[in-house]
Design an enzyme around this catalytic site. Structure first.
Site, PDB file in Angstrom:
ATOM      1  N   ASP A  72       0.846  -1.192   0.000  1.00 32.44           N
ATOM      2  CA  ASP A  72       0.000   0.000   0.000  1.00 32.44           C
ATOM      3  C   ASP A  72       0.879   1.238   0.000  1.00 32.44           C
ATOM      4  O   ASP A  72       2.080   1.164   0.218  1.00 32.44           O
ATOM      5  CB  ASP A  72      -0.983   0.017   1.169  1.00 32.44           C
ATOM      6  CG  ASP A  72      -0.300  -0.333   2.473  1.00 32.44           C
ATOM      7  OD1 ASP A  72       0.848   0.098   2.672  1.00 32.44           O
ATOM      8  OD2 ASP A  72      -0.916  -1.045   3.289  1.00 32.44           O
ATOM      9  N   ASP A  74       1.428   5.158   1.381  1.00 26.69           N
ATOM     10  CA  ASP A  74       1.073   6.205   2.343  1.00 26.69           C
ATOM     11  C   ASP A  74       1.721   7.506   1.890  1.00 26.69           C
ATOM     12  O   ASP A  74       2.831   7.510   1.361  1.00 26.69           O
ATOM     13  CB  ASP A  74       1.579   5.855   3.745  1.00 26.69           C
ATOM     14  CG  ASP A  74       0.933   4.595   4.280  1.00 26.69           C
ATOM     15  OD1 ASP A  74      -0.229   4.322   3.909  1.00 26.69           O
ATOM     16  OD2 ASP A  74       1.591   3.862   5.037  1.00 26.69           O
ATOM     17  N   ASP A 166       9.677   4.909  13.403  1.00 29.96           N
ATOM     18  CA  ASP A 166      10.426   3.932  14.193  1.00 29.96           C
ATOM     19  C   ASP A 166      11.838   3.633  13.672  1.00 29.96           C
ATOM     20  O   ASP A 166      12.824   3.909  14.336  1.00 29.96           O
ATOM     21  CB  ASP A 166       9.602   2.659  14.425  1.00 29.96           C
ATOM     22  CG  ASP A 166       8.909   2.128  13.181  1.00 29.96           C
ATOM     23  OD1 ASP A 166       9.172   2.641  12.072  1.00 29.96           O
ATOM     24  OD2 ASP A 166       8.100   1.192  13.301  1.00 29.96           O
TER      25      ASP A 166
END
Ligand code: ATP
Ligand code: MG
Length: 464
Positions: A72, A74, A166
């Site tokens: 996907d 983003d 992260d």
């Protein structure tokens, strides 16, 4: 160089506070605009035309860099959620505290996120501008007594946004208009070295959000990266913090790992890091027993194969396999204590499901299918009369048969039984009839209860 000296003098670690990105041209990263899907491209372009920034971010950039197809896309922007929503007719704002915008495009949804800050405001990044209106004036950074970040809803600059992500390889921003990658923490180099490295101080970042430990294990397995030693070091000591995480979130993460296409490696990675106690507590008991371990490995391998072949992998089937060694153990114990096989199996199923609910929280919607698959297992032993034909027609036959094959592969049942059922499905009518065994399956010698006509439902493996 000068920057590094300044960083040293002011005690800033370069990886925590890179307020300026390295901007890499096409030649340095190789991601061409036409590798993006049309929707993601369109979203970035529309944002740019309206005067905002619009970058592809996160897993998609990382995957493209690694030559993989992203699952996907983003997009990160300096437009506020409301501004994004106004730009796209088919879009809506999702979430309350942490708002993102879903932009619908064909059958796809692109997730558009406004740059966030984790509350530790950066200073001096003169080329960055944060979204103008900052609706959340509440305290920027709220943590619990373990250092867990409880609020994460403050808009920030792109540099802030990178710093709250992260791993270095997850903090890359791709600008399709210029075909450039903005890299704040050396993520492109880490991608090439295949290293998973936490941004900032690993211990503090794991405390902020312990789920990052599970993410580390998942990404290491999925990308075939190794975890940087400094990133890895605090994990063993911090693993118990997973107990404070809502179980639904743990379950989501477990599912992501199991359906990542690299479940086998992922589960062993978890165990190696001592993280399975927090995520799949059942693993300990399973993997201590050689048959259990063979069974689980076979199950995970089949799941990975199915995903590689783009075939559906059912979570219920998967959790059914993870719980089966326990069900089997309980079932045998109850039988040994004198219970009849079928009722014993049902008691064992319920006990195991109840016990796991307090720990892993497999949603109840999977219970039905797991139970059906389990309950059909004893029926494979009955190979005489009409019963094999009836089993073949059961709506869960296929899943239950796949399950049987895993049991055969792990040595829990004879391989011959699995082979028999494989053959029974393949051959024609005559041969089927010849395959049927004399009706000698051991059954309780109880007097049959008379059932009223119409009462004979399709019930499970009921002694006939
Ligand atoms: P995948 O391919 O599995 O979707 P991903 O990197 O896109 O991998 P997501 O969970 O979709 O992972 O998250 C998108 C991005 O959001 C990540 O790349 C990361 O930058 C950021 N992110 C997600 N979860 C966290 C977290 N717990 N802490 C910090 N950053 C996070
Ligand atoms: Mg993603």
């Amino acid at each position: 160089m000068i920057r590094r000296i300044i960083n040293k003098v002011f005690g800033r670690k370069p990886r925590t506070a890179a307020s300026r990105a390295q901007i890499l041209p096409l030649a340095a990263h190789g991601i061409r605009r036409d590798q993006l899907d049309d929707c993601a491209l369109k979203v970035c372009e529309t944002l740019a035309q309206a005067g905002y920034k619009g970058y592809l971010v996160g897993g998609a950039v990382r995957d493209l860099l690694l030559g993989r197809t992203p699952k996907d896309f983003d997009v990160a922007t300096d437009a506020t959620p409301e501004e994004v929503r106004r730009l796209f007719r088919r879009s809506r704002i999702i979430g309350r505290r942490f708002q993102i915008v879903h932009v619908m495009c064909g059958r796809e949804t692109i997730e558009v996120t406004t740059f966030r800050s984790n509350g530790q405001q950066e200073t001096g990044d003169e080329d960055e501008h944060a979204p103008a209106d900052r609706p959340h004036a509440e305290p920027a950074r709220v943590t619990d007594e373990h250092g867990r970040l409880l609020s994460d809803n403050v808009f920030g600059s792109m540099a802030d946004d990178a710093a709250r992500r992260d791993f270095t390889v997850n903090a890359l921003y791709y600008d399709p208009a210029r075909e450039e990658v903005h890299d704040y923490f050396g993520g492109v180099a880490d991608c090439k070295k295949r290293v998973l490295r936490m941004i900032g101080d690993p211990e503090a970042r794991f405390r902020e959000d312990p789920v990052r430990m599970l993410r580390a294990a998942r990404f290491a397995a999925k990308l075939d990266f190794h975890i940087d030693p400094d990133t890895r070091k605090p994990v063993a000591a911090l693993a118990p913090l997973l107990a404070n995480i809502p179980r639904a979130r743990i379950f989501d993460e477990a599912l992501k790992l199991l359906l990542s296409g690299h479940a086998l490696r992922g589960v062993h990675q978890l165990r190696a890091e001592g993280l399975h106690h927090g995520m799949l507590p059942l693993l300990d008991t399973i993997l201590d027993d050689p048959t259990g371990e063979r069974f689980i490995n076979a199950a995970l391998k089949t799941t990975d194969t199915r995903i590689a072949e783009d075939r559906p992998a059912s979570p219920a089937f998967l959790f059914g396999t993870l719980l089966w060694p326990q069900v089997l153990q309980r079932w045998r114990a109850l039988e040994a204590a004198g219970e009849r096989p079928q009722p014993a199996l049902f008691v064992a199923m319920d006990e195991v499901l109840d016990a796991q609910r307090s720990r892993l929280a497999i949603p109840r919607r999977y219970d039905g299918m797991m139970k059906e698959i389990w309950a059909l297992q004893p029926r494979f032993e009955q190979r005489g009369g009409q019963r094999p034909y009836r089993l073949l027609e059961h709506p869960r036959f296929r899943a239950a048969y796949d399950f049987l094959l895993l049991r055969a592969e792990s040595g829990e049942v004879d391989a011959e039984l699995g082979d028999w059922w494989t053959r029974f499905q393949e051959v024609g009518e005559d041969e089927r009839a010849a395959m049927l065994q004399a009706d000698s399956s051991p059954r309780p010698r109880r007097k049959r209860k008379r059932r009223k006509p119409g009462d004979a439902s399709s019930g499970e493996a009921r002694p006939a």
